[in-house]
Design a protein around this motif. Sequence first.
Motif, PDB file in Angstrom:
ATOM      1  N   SER A  44      -7.518  26.356 -48.891  1.00 33.18           N
ATOM      2  CA  SER A  44      -8.099  25.078 -48.481  1.00 33.18           C
ATOM      3  C   SER A  44      -8.047  24.886 -46.966  1.00 33.18           C
ATOM      4  O   SER A  44      -8.708  23.985 -46.430  1.00 33.18           O
ATOM      5  CB  SER A  44      -7.369  23.917 -49.159  1.00 33.18           C
ATOM      6  N   LEU A  45      -7.262  25.690 -46.277  1.00 36.89           N
ATOM      7  CA  LEU A  45      -7.102  25.580 -44.828  1.00 36.89           C
ATOM      8  C   LEU A  45      -8.196  26.302 -44.049  1.00 36.89           C
ATOM      9  O   LEU A  45      -8.239  26.217 -42.824  1.00 36.89           O
ATOM     10  CB  LEU A  45      -5.736  26.128 -44.411  1.00 36.89           C
ATOM     11  N   ARG A  46      -9.063  27.003 -44.751  1.00 35.94           N
ATOM     12  CA  ARG A  46      -9.981  27.929 -44.084  1.00 35.94           C
ATOM     13  C   ARG A  46     -10.892  27.266 -43.050  1.00 35.94           C
ATOM     14  O   ARG A  46     -11.295  27.917 -42.070  1.00 35.94           O
ATOM     15  CB  ARG A  46     -10.839  28.652 -45.122  1.00 35.94           C
ATOM     16  N   ASP A  47     -11.226  25.986 -43.246  1.00 39.93           N
ATOM     17  CA  ASP A  47     -12.176  25.332 -42.344  1.00 39.93           C
ATOM     18  C   ASP A  47     -11.512  24.456 -41.291  1.00 39.93           C
ATOM     19  O   ASP A  47     -12.206  23.747 -40.554  1.00 39.93           O
ATOM     20  CB  ASP A  47     -13.168  24.488 -43.156  1.00 39.93           C
ATOM     21  N   VAL A  48     -10.185  24.477 -41.205  1.00 39.38           N
ATOM     22  CA  VAL A  48      -9.501  23.636 -40.212  1.00 39.38           C
ATOM     23  C   VAL A  48      -8.697  24.475 -39.219  1.00 39.38           C
ATOM     24  O   VAL A  48      -7.755  23.979 -38.589  1.00 39.38           O
ATOM     25  CB  VAL A  48      -8.585  22.595 -40.905  1.00 39.38           C
ATOM     26  N   LEU A  49      -9.075  25.735 -39.070  1.00 43.75           N
ATOM     27  CA  LEU A  49      -8.334  26.642 -38.192  1.00 43.75           C
ATOM     28  C   LEU A  49      -8.880  26.685 -36.769  1.00 43.75           C
ATOM     29  O   LEU A  49      -8.260  27.279 -35.880  1.00 43.75           O
ATOM     30  CB  LEU A  49      -8.338  28.055 -38.779  1.00 43.75           C
ATOM     31  N   GLY A  50     -10.035  26.076 -36.546  1.00 42.79           N
ATOM     32  CA  GLY A  50     -10.655  26.125 -35.231  1.00 42.79           C
ATOM     33  C   GLY A  50      -9.859  25.364 -34.183  1.00 42.79           C
ATOM     34  O   GLY A  50      -9.081  24.449 -34.488  1.00 42.79           O
ATOM     35  N   GLY A  93      -0.251  11.771 -28.680  1.00 36.60           N
ATOM     36  CA  GLY A  93      -0.196  10.323 -28.762  1.00 36.60           C
ATOM     37  C   GLY A  93      -1.103   9.714 -29.807  1.00 36.60           C
ATOM     38  O   GLY A  93      -0.980   8.525 -30.123  1.00 36.60           O
ATOM     39  N   GLN A  94      -2.014  10.501 -30.377  1.00 34.49           N
ATOM     40  CA  GLN A  94      -2.938   9.969 -31.379  1.00 34.49           C
ATOM     41  C   GLN A  94      -2.293   9.971 -32.769  1.00 34.49           C
ATOM     42  O   GLN A  94      -1.568  10.894 -33.134  1.00 34.49           O
ATOM     43  CB  GLN A  94      -4.225  10.789 -31.414  1.00 34.49           C
ATOM     44  N   THR A  95      -2.580   8.935 -33.538  1.00 31.58           N
ATOM     45  CA  THR A  95      -2.077   8.837 -34.911  1.00 31.58           C
ATOM     46  C   THR A  95      -2.877   9.765 -35.828  1.00 31.58           C
ATOM     47  O   THR A  95      -4.094   9.890 -35.694  1.00 31.58           O
ATOM     48  CB  THR A  95      -2.201   7.388 -35.417  1.00 31.58           C
ATOM     49  N   ILE A  96      -2.194  10.410 -36.765  1.00 30.22           N
ATOM     50  CA  ILE A  96      -2.848  11.328 -37.700  1.00 30.22           C
ATOM     51  C   ILE A  96      -3.345  10.531 -38.905  1.00 30.22           C
ATOM     52  O   ILE A  96      -2.556   9.884 -39.606  1.00 30.22           O
ATOM     53  CB  ILE A  96      -1.874  12.437 -38.143  1.00 30.22           C
ATOM     54  N   ALA A  97      -4.646  10.574 -39.121  1.00 35.09           N
ATOM     55  CA  ALA A  97      -5.256   9.772 -40.186  1.00 35.09           C
ATOM     56  C   ALA A  97      -6.401  10.525 -40.839  1.00 35.09           C
ATOM     57  O   ALA A  97      -7.468   9.966 -41.092  1.00 35.09           O
ATOM     58  CB  ALA A  97      -5.732   8.437 -39.632  1.00 35.09           C
ATOM     59  N   THR A  98      -6.189  11.810 -41.126  1.00 36.27           N
ATOM     60  CA  THR A  98      -7.198  12.633 -41.786  1.00 36.27           C
ATOM     61  C   THR A  98      -6.560  13.327 -42.975  1.00 36.27           C
ATOM     62  O   THR A  98      -5.445  13.853 -42.878  1.00 36.27           O
ATOM     63  CB  THR A  98      -7.780  13.690 -40.833  1.00 36.27           C
ATOM     64  N   GLN A  99      -7.261  13.318 -44.109  1.00 33.36           N
ATOM     65  CA  GLN A  99      -6.773  13.963 -45.327  1.00 33.36           C
ATOM     66  C   GLN A  99      -7.472  15.294 -45.535  1.00 33.36           C
ATOM     67  O   GLN A  99      -8.681  15.418 -45.345  1.00 33.36           O
ATOM     68  CB  GLN A  99      -7.036  13.070 -46.545  1.00 33.36           C
ATOM     69  N   LEU A 100      -6.700  16.302 -45.938  1.00 29.16           N
ATOM     70  CA  LEU A 100      -7.224  17.589 -46.368  1.00 29.16           C
ATOM     71  C   LEU A 100      -7.169  17.630 -47.884  1.00 29.16           C
ATOM     72  O   LEU A 100      -6.125  17.356 -48.483  1.00 29.16           O
ATOM     73  CB  LEU A 100      -6.405  18.742 -45.776  1.00 29.16           C
ATOM     74  N   LYS A 101      -8.293  17.998 -48.502  1.00 23.68           N
ATOM     75  CA  LYS A 101      -8.366  18.034 -49.960  1.00 23.68           C
ATOM     76  C   LYS A 101      -8.379  19.483 -50.463  1.00 23.68           C
ATOM     77  O   LYS A 101      -8.596  20.419 -49.692  1.00 23.68           O
ATOM     78  CB  LYS A 101      -9.609  17.288 -50.441  1.00 23.68           C
ATOM     79  N   ARG A 102      -8.197  19.631 -51.758  1.00 23.64           N
ATOM     80  CA  ARG A 102      -8.114  20.973 -52.329  1.00 23.64           C
ATOM     81  C   ARG A 102      -9.410  21.752 -52.157  1.00 23.64           C
ATOM     82  O   ARG A 102      -9.398  22.980 -52.017  1.00 23.64           O
ATOM     83  CB  ARG A 102      -7.730  20.903 -53.811  1.00 23.64           C
ATOM     84  N   ASP A 103     -10.545  21.040 -52.124  1.00 22.05           N
ATOM     85  CA  ASP A 103     -11.833  21.727 -51.973  1.00 22.05           C
ATOM     86  C   ASP A 103     -12.143  22.072 -50.512  1.00 22.05           C
ATOM     87  O   ASP A 103     -13.263  22.450 -50.181  1.00 22.05           O
ATOM     88  CB  ASP A 103     -12.969  20.901 -52.575  1.00 22.05           C
ATOM     89  N   THR A 158     -12.386  20.130 -47.957  1.00 17.38           N
ATOM     90  CA  THR A 158     -13.029  19.073 -47.186  1.00 17.38           C
ATOM     91  C   THR A 158     -11.972  18.153 -46.588  1.00 17.38           C
ATOM     92  O   THR A 158     -10.827  18.093 -47.058  1.00 17.38           O
ATOM     93  CB  THR A 158     -13.997  18.252 -48.050  1.00 17.38           C
ATOM     94  N   THR A 159     -12.369  17.421 -45.555  1.00 11.94           N
ATOM     95  CA  THR A 159     -11.484  16.458 -44.912  1.00 11.94           C
ATOM     96  C   THR A 159     -12.172  15.102 -44.866  1.00 11.94           C
ATOM     97  O   THR A 159     -13.408  15.016 -44.892  1.00 11.94           O
ATOM     98  CB  THR A 159     -11.120  16.890 -43.481  1.00 11.94           C
ATOM     99  N   SER A 160     -11.376  14.046 -44.786  1.00 10.92           N
ATOM    100  CA  SER A 160     -11.935  12.706 -44.684  1.00 10.92           C
ATOM    101  C   SER A 160     -10.954  11.793 -43.967  1.00 10.92           C
ATOM    102  O   SER A 160      -9.727  12.004 -44.032  1.00 10.92           O
ATOM    103  CB  SER A 160     -12.267  12.145 -46.070  1.00 10.92           C
ATOM    104  N   ALA A 161     -11.490  10.789 -43.277  1.00 12.58           N
ATOM    105  CA  ALA A 161     -10.653   9.811 -42.597  1.00 12.58           C
ATOM    106  C   ALA A 161     -10.011   8.882 -43.624  1.00 12.58           C
ATOM    107  O   ALA A 161     -10.640   8.512 -44.623  1.00 12.58           O
ATOM    108  CB  ALA A 161     -11.484   9.009 -41.609  1.00 12.58           C
ATOM    109  N   ILE A 162      -8.759   8.505 -43.394  1.00  9.11           N
ATOM    110  CA  ILE A 162      -8.022   7.634 -44.311  1.00  9.11           C
ATOM    111  C   ILE A 162      -7.224   6.621 -43.504  1.00  9.11           C
ATOM    112  O   ILE A 162      -7.063   6.750 -42.284  1.00  9.11           O
ATOM    113  CB  ILE A 162      -7.045   8.436 -45.201  1.00  9.11           C
TER     114      ILE A 162
END
Length: 275
Positions: free
Chosen positions: A136-142, A149-159, A161-165
């Motif tokens: 599932s990490l294959r598309d977030v390695l770039g 200082g930025q807050t982490i507010a992104t979800q990684l899903k099993r498929d 994909t990522t989305s803001a939360i």
Amino acid sequence: MSREKINAFKNNVPTIPDGFADANFEKTWQRTDKPVQDARSNRSWVWGPAIAKGQYEPYGGSTRLVQYFDKSRMEVNNPNGDRSQPWFVTNGLLVVEMIRGQVQIGDSSFEQRIPADEALGGDPRAINDVAPGYSSLRDVLGAQPDKTGQTIATQLKRDATTSAIDAPSVVTNAKFVSQTSHNIPDVFWNFMNQRGTVYENGRFVEGQVIDWVFAFGYPLSDAYWMRAKLGGSETWMLVQAFERRILTYTPTNSAAFQVEMGNVGQHYRRWRYGN
């Protein structure tokens, strides 16, 4: 490796002892995990229990001694090297191999496999169908920009994909690593640089617990929130991939165990050899 070389090696291979396969494996393990085992420190494991006897694995046309632990694998790449040096024992780039689906069998030789779908955190995959896997990490390695200082507010899903939360807990990026252009959040950066009780030269002393580059390698991704089952119940966890390890942060855990290392050694051994 040819059958002749394999037979020649088997005839000359040293016997691997039970327990720790090499004295330096034991020394490396004891430094961080003996204080945990002996209840001298209230923190999570760095290596965890050994899950198999030592063994020889093919590498570079020959073999090398390795041993699998819950959190990683120890290996000796040069048995004639200087045993006094900390890098005499290394732990492999297991996370890289599982994401890419490539078992490294030499400095530049790989055996192709299907990327691993072991759950990155929480319960084992058999009872944890929601958590992302290594694949599932294959598309977030770039490469990423500096997000200190930025807050982490992104979800990684099993498929994958990522989305803001709406972040389930306030976690901010604390360190930008230029070597791989990824950000490390404060909860992980503090864990990686913690001081505490370690075991050196036969006694317990206070010191830096982890050399993070040795133990983790550089980050392969930024950190993402994920849903995972933990003890059968679904919860939020923060996860980040490093070359050698997976780190998770579970806000609902007790303070000493909110940050833990993923069971990379267990995952890799199951992926490579089956159950």
